[in-house]
Design an enzyme around this catalytic site. Sequence first.
Site, PDB file in Angstrom:
ATOM      1  N   ALA A   8       4.451   4.012   3.153  1.00  0.00           N
ATOM      2  CA  ALA A   8       3.961   2.601   2.369  1.00  0.00           C
ATOM      3  C   ALA A   8       4.360   1.467   3.309  1.00  0.00           C
ATOM      4  O   ALA A   8       4.682   1.742   4.509  1.00  0.00           O
ATOM      5  CB  ALA A   8       4.950   2.483   1.283  1.00  0.00           C
ATOM      6  N   LYS A   9       3.663   0.505   3.170  1.00  0.00           N
ATOM      7  CA  LYS A   9       3.573  -0.809   3.913  1.00  0.00           C
ATOM      8  C   LYS A   9       3.274  -1.941   3.165  1.00  0.00           C
ATOM      9  O   LYS A   9       2.398  -1.901   2.326  1.00  0.00           O
ATOM     10  CB  LYS A   9       3.065  -0.696   5.143  1.00  0.00           C
ATOM     11  CG  LYS A   9       3.112  -1.550   6.219  1.00  0.00           C
ATOM     12  CD  LYS A   9       4.375  -0.818   7.057  1.00  0.00           C
ATOM     13  CE  LYS A   9       4.943  -1.635   8.347  1.00  0.00           C
ATOM     14  NZ  LYS A   9       5.630  -0.963   9.213  1.00  0.00           N
ATOM     15  N   GLY A  10       3.730  -3.127   3.422  1.00  0.00           N
ATOM     16  CA  GLY A  10       3.245  -4.495   2.849  1.00  0.00           C
ATOM     17  C   GLY A  10       3.109  -5.457   3.806  1.00  0.00           C
ATOM     18  O   GLY A  10       3.605  -5.401   5.103  1.00  0.00           O
ATOM     19  N   ASP A  54       9.945  -5.553   8.877  1.00  0.00           N
ATOM     20  CA  ASP A  54       8.897  -5.280   9.952  1.00  0.00           C
ATOM     21  C   ASP A  54       8.528  -6.560  10.681  1.00  0.00           C
ATOM     22  O   ASP A  54       9.729  -7.564  10.547  1.00  0.00           O
ATOM     23  CB  ASP A  54       7.420  -4.843   9.474  1.00  0.00           C
ATOM     24  CG  ASP A  54       6.706  -4.344  10.385  1.00  0.00           C
ATOM     25  OD1 ASP A  54       6.811  -3.258  11.120  1.00  0.00           O
ATOM     26  OD2 ASP A  54       5.670  -5.213  10.747  1.00  0.00           O
ATOM     27  N   VAL A  99       0.771  -1.211   0.114  1.00  0.00           N
ATOM     28  CA  VAL A  99       0.015   0.105   0.044  1.00  0.00           C
ATOM     29  C   VAL A  99       0.923   1.266   0.118  1.00  0.00           C
ATOM     30  O   VAL A  99       1.866   1.320   0.776  1.00  0.00           O
ATOM     31  CB  VAL A  99      -0.716   0.052   1.230  1.00  0.00           C
ATOM     32  CG1 VAL A  99      -1.661   1.343   1.312  1.00  0.00           C
ATOM     33  CG2 VAL A  99      -1.881  -0.974   1.417  1.00  0.00           C
TER      34      VAL A  99
END
Length: 442
Positions: free
Chosen positions: A130-132, A171, A85
Amino acid sequence: MSREVRAAPGNAVALGTTPRLPSYLPEEDRAPWEMFLAQIDRVLPHLGRLSRWADVLRRPKRVLVVDVPLRADSGEILHFEGYRVHHNVARGPGKGGIRYHPDVSLADVMALAGWMTVKNATVNLPYGGAKGGVRFDPAACSIAELERVTRRYASEIGLLIGPEQDIPAPDVNTGEREMAWIMDTYSMNSGASTPRVVTGKPVSMGGSLGRRDATGRGVVIVAREAMIRLGMPMTGARVAVQGFGNVGSAAARTFVEYGAKIVAVQNRSGAIHAPDGLDPVALTDFLAGREGSLVEFPGAHPIDADAFWSVDCDVLVPAALARSITSKNAPQIRARLIVEGANGPTTPQAEDILIDAGTTVVPDVIANAGGVIVSYFEWVQNASSFAWSEQDINLRLDRILDDAFGAVWQEARRLQLPLRVAAFLIGCTRVLEAHELRGLYP
Ligand code: NAD
């Protein structure tokens, strides 16, 4: 906020409405994103003229959902869901980690991406948010299976990532090994060796010294600054840590280096109490390779997971997963200071209870920013093909966090706001100013 979009003069019909929630978010998977929206709502009244742009914070810029097929060692073919995202990229490329967890969902990744937007802006890094994530249990996979999942996921999100577009990092349940695989996959697919596409890499392939402990070290730098202002001595301070992974263990070690003592620890397997303090280095060694056995650590006694929250301590560091401090356990908490190592560990309702009780909550967007700050250093070092010393990195990290925390503290005092609202105000103002200056295309 649902808002009617007015028709232009002369138009017979209104254009429609800006819905509060994106239609692609299933009803049963909204809680994390709703929590981020509730935090945005609290900053809106303070944004002045910029509030007209606030809807850009209420919706991610883009959302990619990918299928990640895995040929298991048994020969069976499994399919996992993966996400990446971009919440906002007004101030620079997207930046944020990748999480592997059986419960990770699109709403989780959207909220985590939103927090990255605010965090990067609050500490003034030239990045968007952003992140996934991939929804699967990495503990159930062999290393070969993990590598195949990682490489396939990296290929699928190759549409979005790139050293100037979106730079992933570790993460929960990902680390240097996964970053090396992602860097290699991206490089093989693009035909050019591209270390800058990820941060948190092993030092031997362009990673930065100091990155591994940066988030935990940052938690303690920020705690130190808060304690100075609250008149709390660091020497002998009693600290309880929830989560003893990358962030929690590094924070515990750094607290002890600063003269504090660790009196309670909780992880997935249970909780322990040691009123005279425990040795976090010994605990790290003890846990290596046996995540199930925290409660057997010599020199501490096991306590109920619930009892962890009422342990007598000065500082509490939640460093596990989101929404662990709720309106249920918040009234039990005795710490005077909470420093959020995890992302989103305190629900807005719990935060109200804590603030009413006189507890200071240092929010995630500043408290755990040490990791992304040293990730930024890594990206800058890679661009110049030059490596800085660890001492240099730690000094720069200290300076950035010290300045950013000072600004948040001052803004909170000036406007009589909780620290989270002040941090969001600084971060969101920078993001929305960038939007206003860039304008709407077309
Ligand atoms: P990690 O996987 O290394 O460690 C997670 C820890 O939480 C483990 O000790 C695990 O046992 C514990 N845990 C999991 N579920 C739990 C539960 N229900 N109750 C108690 N403990 C539980 O992850 P990490 O990298 O240390 O990340 C922890 C948090 O910090 C996450 O919220 C992450 O988003 C945030 N964070 C991490 C970084 C980073 O650089 N790694 C940076 C910023 C924020």
